[in-house]
Design a protein around this motif. Structure first.
Motif, short mmCIF file in Angstrom:
data_model
loop_
_atom_site.label_atom_id
_atom_site.label_comp_id
_atom_site.label_asym_id
_atom_site.label_seq_id
_atom_site.Cartn_x
_atom_site.Cartn_y
_atom_site.Cartn_z
N VAL A 239 -10.15 -2.92 13.09
CA VAL A 239 -9.79 -1.77 12.25
C VAL A 239 -8.95 -2.22 11.07
O VAL A 239 -9.19 -1.81 9.92
CB VAL A 239 -9.04 -0.70 13.06
N PHE A 240 -7.97 -3.07 11.32
CA PHE A 240 -7.13 -3.55 10.23
C PHE A 240 -7.96 -4.29 9.18
O PHE A 240 -7.79 -4.08 7.98
CB PHE A 240 -6.01 -4.47 10.75
N VAL A 241 -8.85 -5.15 9.64
CA VAL A 241 -9.69 -5.89 8.69
C VAL A 241 -10.58 -4.93 7.90
O VAL A 241 -10.68 -5.04 6.67
CB VAL A 241 -10.54 -6.96 9.44
N LEU A 242 -11.20 -3.97 8.57
CA LEU A 242 -12.08 -3.02 7.89
C LEU A 242 -11.33 -2.16 6.89
O LEU A 242 -11.74 -2.04 5.73
CB LEU A 242 -12.78 -2.13 8.93
N ILE A 243 -10.21 -1.60 7.30
CA ILE A 243 -9.46 -0.71 6.42
C ILE A 243 -8.90 -1.47 5.22
O ILE A 243 -9.02 -1.03 4.08
CB ILE A 243 -8.31 -0.01 7.20
N PHE A 244 -8.28 -2.62 5.46
CA PHE A 244 -7.69 -3.35 4.34
C PHE A 244 -8.74 -3.98 3.44
O PHE A 244 -8.50 -4.16 2.25
CB PHE A 244 -6.65 -4.37 4.83
N SER A 245 -9.90 -4.31 3.99
CA SER A 245 -11.00 -4.77 3.14
C SER A 245 -11.43 -3.66 2.19
O SER A 245 -11.70 -3.90 1.02
CB SER A 245 -12.20 -5.21 3.98
N THR A 246 -11.48 -2.44 2.71
CA THR A 246 -11.87 -1.29 1.90
C THR A 246 -10.80 -0.92 0.89
O THR A 246 -11.09 -0.67 -0.28
CB THR A 246 -12.16 -0.07 2.81
N MET A 247 -9.54 -0.90 1.35
CA MET A 247 -8.45 -0.46 0.46
C MET A 247 -8.08 -1.50 -0.59
O MET A 247 -7.87 -1.15 -1.74
CB MET A 247 -7.19 -0.12 1.28
N THR A 248 -7.94 -2.74 -0.16
CA THR A 248 -7.41 -3.76 -1.06
C THR A 248 -8.42 -4.83 -1.44
O THR A 248 -8.14 -5.63 -2.32
CB THR A 248 -6.19 -4.46 -0.42
N VAL B 81 0.87 -1.17 0.00
CA VAL B 81 0.00 0.00 0.00
C VAL B 81 0.91 1.23 0.00
O VAL B 81 2.09 1.13 0.32
CB VAL B 81 -0.95 0.02 1.23
N SER B 82 0.36 2.37 -0.33
CA SER B 82 1.16 3.60 -0.34
C SER B 82 1.41 4.06 1.09
O SER B 82 0.74 3.63 2.03
CB SER B 82 0.43 4.69 -1.12
#
Length: 184
Positions: free
Chosen positions: A136-145, A104-105
């Motif tokens: 939070v990690f699951v939610l953010i990375f699900s959204t981003m990637t 990720v960036s």
């Protein structure tokens, strides 16, 4: 791996509100919130019953205001001490995702770390933020990637690092305790 524009806007608004509230909280303490509250409560019939609690609040408020004013460099040091782990967390997320094969960036890593810190602060009552940080990690990375498993993997790497620091701290503490113990 870019976040949708709506999430960027929401995060910006949330950060702005948090900043305004934080600055307002410090200013309110310096202006004597407990004193104002005490005056307001004295007008009410049941206010005298809360006076002892407000007196304790005023004591804490006075100590904090004195700390801000008289120990400015310690206050700045405390802020830096709280901010440095956040700064370290950003490259940790960046390199973890890079080594896991889903880079990720740095901006996305910064946003992720900000979200993790925000939720951990809000979930202070959970020991070590167990579950909250991982969510939070699951939610953010699900959204981003689009990969919730990447979020779980990054969360596990973070927990492993935290566990290593805890174990090393206990080992050092035990070493100091054994060295300081008198010979029997």
């Amino acid at each position: 791996s870019e976040l949708p524009r709506s999430i960027d806007v929401t995060a910006g608004i949330g950060l702005s509100v948090l900043l305004v509230c934080s600055v307002g909280f410090v200013l309110w303490q310096q202006r004597g919130f407990a004193t104002v509250l005490r005056r307001w409560l004295s007008r009410w019939r049941f206010g005298s019953k809360l006076e002892a609690a407000v007196e304790h609040l005023a004591n804490v408020e006075d100590r904090l205001a004195n700390f801000y004013a008289q120990r400015r460099w310690r206050f700045i040091g405390a802020l830096a001490t709280a901010f440095v782990p956040w700064l370290i967390g950003v490259p940790e997320i960046y390199f973890t995702t890079l080594f896991l094969g889903h880079p990720v960036s740095m901006v996305d890593a910064w946003i992720t770390e900000a979200a993790v810190q925000l939720v951990r602060s809000g979930a202070f009552f959970l020991p070590a933020g167990l579950g909250a940080q991982e969510g939070v990690f699951v939610l953010i990375f699900s959204t981003m990637t689009g990969s919730p498993t990447l979020g779980v993997a990054v969360a596990l790497v973070r927990r492993l690092r935290e566990l290593l620091w805890i174990v090393s701290g206990f080992a050092m503490g035990a070493g100091f305790a054994f060295r300081a113990a008198p010979n029997r």
